[in-house]
Design a protein around this motif. Structure first.
Motif, PDB file in Angstrom:
ATOM      1  N   ALA A  16      49.324 -39.591 -43.717  1.00 41.05           N
ATOM      2  CA  ALA A  16      48.753 -40.516 -44.706  1.00 41.05           C
ATOM      3  C   ALA A  16      47.233 -40.449 -44.699  1.00 41.05           C
ATOM      4  O   ALA A  16      46.595 -40.458 -45.767  1.00 41.05           O
ATOM      5  CB  ALA A  16      49.234 -41.944 -44.437  1.00 41.05           C
ATOM      6  N   ARG A  17      46.629 -40.358 -43.521  1.00 38.30           N
ATOM      7  CA  ARG A  17      45.170 -40.276 -43.431  1.00 38.30           C
ATOM      8  C   ARG A  17      44.682 -38.974 -44.054  1.00 38.30           C
ATOM      9  O   ARG A  17      43.680 -38.960 -44.762  1.00 38.30           O
ATOM     10  CB  ARG A  17      44.727 -40.368 -41.971  1.00 38.30           C
ATOM     11  CG  ARG A  17      43.217 -40.384 -41.765  1.00 38.30           C
ATOM     12  CD  ARG A  17      42.499 -41.512 -42.513  1.00 38.30           C
ATOM     13  NE  ARG A  17      43.080 -42.795 -42.299  1.00 38.30           N
ATOM     14  CZ  ARG A  17      42.672 -43.711 -41.437  1.00 38.30           C
ATOM     15  NH1 ARG A  17      41.635 -43.472 -40.682  1.00 38.30           N
ATOM     16  NH2 ARG A  17      43.290 -44.876 -41.343  1.00 38.30           N
ATOM     17  N   ILE A  18      45.395 -37.891 -43.812  1.00 34.40           N
ATOM     18  CA  ILE A  18      45.031 -36.608 -44.417  1.00 34.40           C
ATOM     19  C   ILE A  18      45.127 -36.715 -45.940  1.00 34.40           C
ATOM     20  O   ILE A  18      44.238 -36.243 -46.650  1.00 34.40           O
ATOM     21  CB  ILE A  18      45.907 -35.468 -43.864  1.00 34.40           C
ATOM     22  CG1 ILE A  18      45.554 -35.195 -42.393  1.00 34.40           C
ATOM     23  CG2 ILE A  18      45.755 -34.206 -44.699  1.00 34.40           C
ATOM     24  CD1 ILE A  18      46.500 -34.246 -41.681  1.00 34.40           C
ATOM     25  N   ALA A  19      46.173 -37.351 -46.433  1.00 34.65           N
ATOM     26  CA  ALA A  19      46.364 -37.494 -47.878  1.00 34.65           C
ATOM     27  C   ALA A  19      45.247 -38.309 -48.529  1.00 34.65           C
ATOM     28  O   ALA A  19      44.940 -38.106 -49.707  1.00 34.65           O
ATOM     29  CB  ALA A  19      47.717 -38.137 -48.167  1.00 34.65           C
ATOM     30  N   GLU A  20      44.621 -39.204 -47.785  1.00 34.35           N
ATOM     31  CA  GLU A  20      43.533 -40.043 -48.304  1.00 34.35           C
ATOM     32  C   GLU A  20      42.208 -39.296 -48.412  1.00 34.35           C
ATOM     33  O   GLU A  20      41.281 -39.763 -49.066  1.00 34.35           O
ATOM     34  CB  GLU A  20      43.310 -41.252 -47.390  1.00 34.35           C
ATOM     35  CG  GLU A  20      44.450 -42.230 -47.352  1.00 34.35           C
ATOM     36  CD  GLU A  20      44.270 -43.277 -46.254  1.00 34.35           C
ATOM     37  OE1 GLU A  20      43.256 -43.245 -45.522  1.00 34.35           O
ATOM     38  OE2 GLU A  20      45.162 -44.136 -46.130  1.00 34.35           O
ATOM     39  N   MET A  21      42.093 -38.148 -47.762  1.00 32.78           N
ATOM     40  CA  MET A  21      40.827 -37.420 -47.727  1.00 32.78           C
ATOM     41  C   MET A  21      40.504 -36.815 -49.094  1.00 32.78           C
ATOM     42  O   MET A  21      41.391 -36.597 -49.912  1.00 32.78           O
ATOM     43  CB  MET A  21      40.892 -36.298 -46.683  1.00 32.78           C
ATOM     44  CG  MET A  21      40.989 -36.787 -45.274  1.00 32.78           C
ATOM     45  SD  MET A  21      41.117 -35.397 -44.121  1.00 32.78           S
ATOM     46  CE  MET A  21      41.311 -36.273 -42.585  1.00 32.78           C
ATOM     47  N   LEU A  26      41.472 -28.568 -45.720  1.00 30.43           N
ATOM     48  CA  LEU A  26      41.204 -28.119 -44.350  1.00 30.43           C
ATOM     49  C   LEU A  26      42.126 -28.825 -43.360  1.00 30.43           C
ATOM     50  O   LEU A  26      42.725 -28.191 -42.486  1.00 30.43           O
ATOM     51  CB  LEU A  26      39.745 -28.389 -43.976  1.00 30.43           C
ATOM     52  CG  LEU A  26      38.677 -27.592 -44.710  1.00 30.43           C
ATOM     53  CD1 LEU A  26      37.294 -28.127 -44.366  1.00 30.43           C
ATOM     54  CD2 LEU A  26      38.778 -26.112 -44.379  1.00 30.43           C
ATOM     55  N   ALA A  27      42.236 -30.139 -43.481  1.00 24.79           N
ATOM     56  CA  ALA A  27      43.045 -30.929 -42.545  1.00 24.79           C
ATOM     57  C   ALA A  27      44.524 -30.543 -42.615  1.00 24.79           C
ATOM     58  O   ALA A  27      45.204 -30.490 -41.581  1.00 24.79           O
ATOM     59  CB  ALA A  27      42.870 -32.413 -42.819  1.00 24.79           C
ATOM     60  N   GLU A  28      45.021 -30.279 -43.807  1.00 23.73           N
ATOM     61  CA  GLU A  28      46.423 -29.876 -43.948  1.00 23.73           C
ATOM     62  C   GLU A  28      46.685 -28.556 -43.224  1.00 23.73           C
ATOM     63  O   GLU A  28      47.691 -28.402 -42.537  1.00 23.73           O
ATOM     64  CB  GLU A  28      46.808 -29.746 -45.423  1.00 23.73           C
ATOM     65  CG  GLU A  28      46.965 -31.076 -46.117  1.00 23.73           C
ATOM     66  CD  GLU A  28      47.141 -30.965 -47.626  1.00 23.73           C
ATOM     67  OE1 GLU A  28      46.862 -29.880 -48.209  1.00 23.73           O
ATOM     68  OE2 GLU A  28      47.535 -31.974 -48.244  1.00 23.73           O
ATOM     69  N   PRO A  82      42.700 -37.519 -37.648  1.00 25.37           N
ATOM     70  CA  PRO A  82      43.910 -36.845 -37.180  1.00 25.37           C
ATOM     71  C   PRO A  82      43.630 -36.190 -35.834  1.00 25.37           C
ATOM     72  O   PRO A  82      42.624 -35.496 -35.670  1.00 25.37           O
ATOM     73  CB  PRO A  82      44.167 -35.779 -38.252  1.00 25.37           C
ATOM     74  CG  PRO A  82      43.425 -36.258 -39.458  1.00 25.37           C
ATOM     75  CD  PRO A  82      42.231 -36.997 -38.930  1.00 25.37           C
ATOM     76  N   ALA A  83      44.499 -36.465 -34.879  1.00 29.24           N
ATOM     77  CA  ALA A  83      44.311 -35.933 -33.533  1.00 29.24           C
ATOM     78  C   ALA A  83      45.664 -35.505 -32.980  1.00 29.24           C
ATOM     79  O   ALA A  83      46.717 -35.871 -33.515  1.00 29.24           O
ATOM     80  CB  ALA A  83      43.668 -36.983 -32.632  1.00 29.24           C
ATOM     81  N   TYR A  84      45.620 -34.757 -31.883  1.00 26.57           N
ATOM     82  CA  TYR A  84      46.825 -34.201 -31.294  1.00 26.57           C
ATOM     83  C   TYR A  84      46.723 -34.381 -29.787  1.00 26.57           C
ATOM     84  O   TYR A  84      45.765 -33.917 -29.164  1.00 26.57           O
ATOM     85  CB  TYR A  84      46.968 -32.729 -31.703  1.00 26.57           C
ATOM     86  CG  TYR A  84      46.917 -32.621 -33.209  1.00 26.57           C
ATOM     87  CD1 TYR A  84      48.067 -32.769 -33.972  1.00 26.57           C
ATOM     88  CD2 TYR A  84      45.699 -32.489 -33.879  1.00 26.57           C
ATOM     89  CE1 TYR A  84      48.012 -32.752 -35.354  1.00 26.57           C
ATOM     90  CE2 TYR A  84      45.632 -32.475 -35.266  1.00 26.57           C
ATOM     91  CZ  TYR A  84      46.799 -32.609 -35.991  1.00 26.57           C
ATOM     92  OH  TYR A  84      46.741 -32.619 -37.366  1.00 26.57           O
ATOM     93  N   ALA A  85      47.719 -35.083 -29.218  1.00 27.02           N
ATOM     94  CA  ALA A  85      47.647 -35.494 -27.823  1.00 27.02           C
ATOM     95  C   ALA A  85      48.764 -34.873 -26.992  1.00 27.02           C
ATOM     96  O   ALA A  85      49.851 -34.593 -27.492  1.00 27.02           O
ATOM     97  CB  ALA A  85      47.721 -37.015 -27.729  1.00 27.02           C
ATOM     98  N   LEU A  86      48.479 -34.693 -25.723  1.00 25.45           N
ATOM     99  CA  LEU A  86      49.450 -34.228 -24.744  1.00 25.45           C
ATOM    100  C   LEU A  86      49.491 -35.270 -23.636  1.00 25.45           C
ATOM    101  O   LEU A  86      48.446 -35.585 -23.038  1.00 25.45           O
ATOM    102  CB  LEU A  86      49.029 -32.862 -24.192  1.00 25.45           C
ATOM    103  CG  LEU A  86      49.996 -32.197 -23.226  1.00 25.45           C
ATOM    104  CD1 LEU A  86      51.324 -31.894 -23.916  1.00 25.45           C
ATOM    105  CD2 LEU A  86      49.390 -30.912 -22.680  1.00 25.45           C
TER     106      LEU A  86
END
Length: 150
Positions: free
Chosen positions: A49-54, A61-63, A85-89
């Motif tokens: 959703a955050r990517i779609a708002e950009m 780029l984000a997609e 948008p972030a990616y966690a481990l």
């Protein structure tokens, strides 16, 4: 008392304050969610959703970044981090996408936190400017992400 003129200190910018408020809101929202699976599914929906708002350029780029990161490292969990948008481990953010609009910067960036294992001697990059995502850039992102989680 110090003779330092404290009137020159301007504090956090409006964008920085907004990012901190977003992060606090993200933490409160995550704490209210149900099971781990529900939290993970909602976190990914929040990222998309955050990517779609950009804006158009940032969104494109984000997609691509999202697609490359999730395909390269399925163990990384998408989540919002300070509104990005972030990616966690294991709950620690490994990498994130910062749009141009986030802090009114010159270009979007793909950033890596200390949880990423990108160390190279005494100095290495922790953020990479993105102006477009070509096949070569996708390959470099994939290599960096793979190395970050290995």
């Amino acid at each position: 008392m110090s003779d330092t003129d404290s009137s020159t200190y301007e504090g956090f910018t409006a964008e920085e304050r907004a990012a901190m408020k977003e992060h606090a809101r993200e933490l409160r929202t995550a704490a209210r969610r149900g099971s781990r699976a529900e939290k993970a599914a909602q976190a990914e929906r929040d990222v998309l959703a955050r990517i779609a708002e950009m804006g158009d350029a940032d969104r494109a780029l984000a997609e691509r970044v999202h697609a490359v990161v999730t395909a390269t490292a399925p163990a990384l969990a998408p989540k919002l981090w300070y509104g990005m948008p972030a990616y966690a481990l294991d709950g620690k953010v490994v990498c994130f996408f910062q749009s141009v609009a986030k802090f009114k910067s010159r270009y979007a960036t793909l950033g890596f936190n200390d949880a990423a294992r990108l160390d190279e001697g005494a100095m290495w990059a922790t953020a990479f400017a993105l102006t477009e995502v070509t096949p070569e850039v996708e390959a470099r992102i994939a290599a960096l992400v793979a190395r970050a989680v290995s």
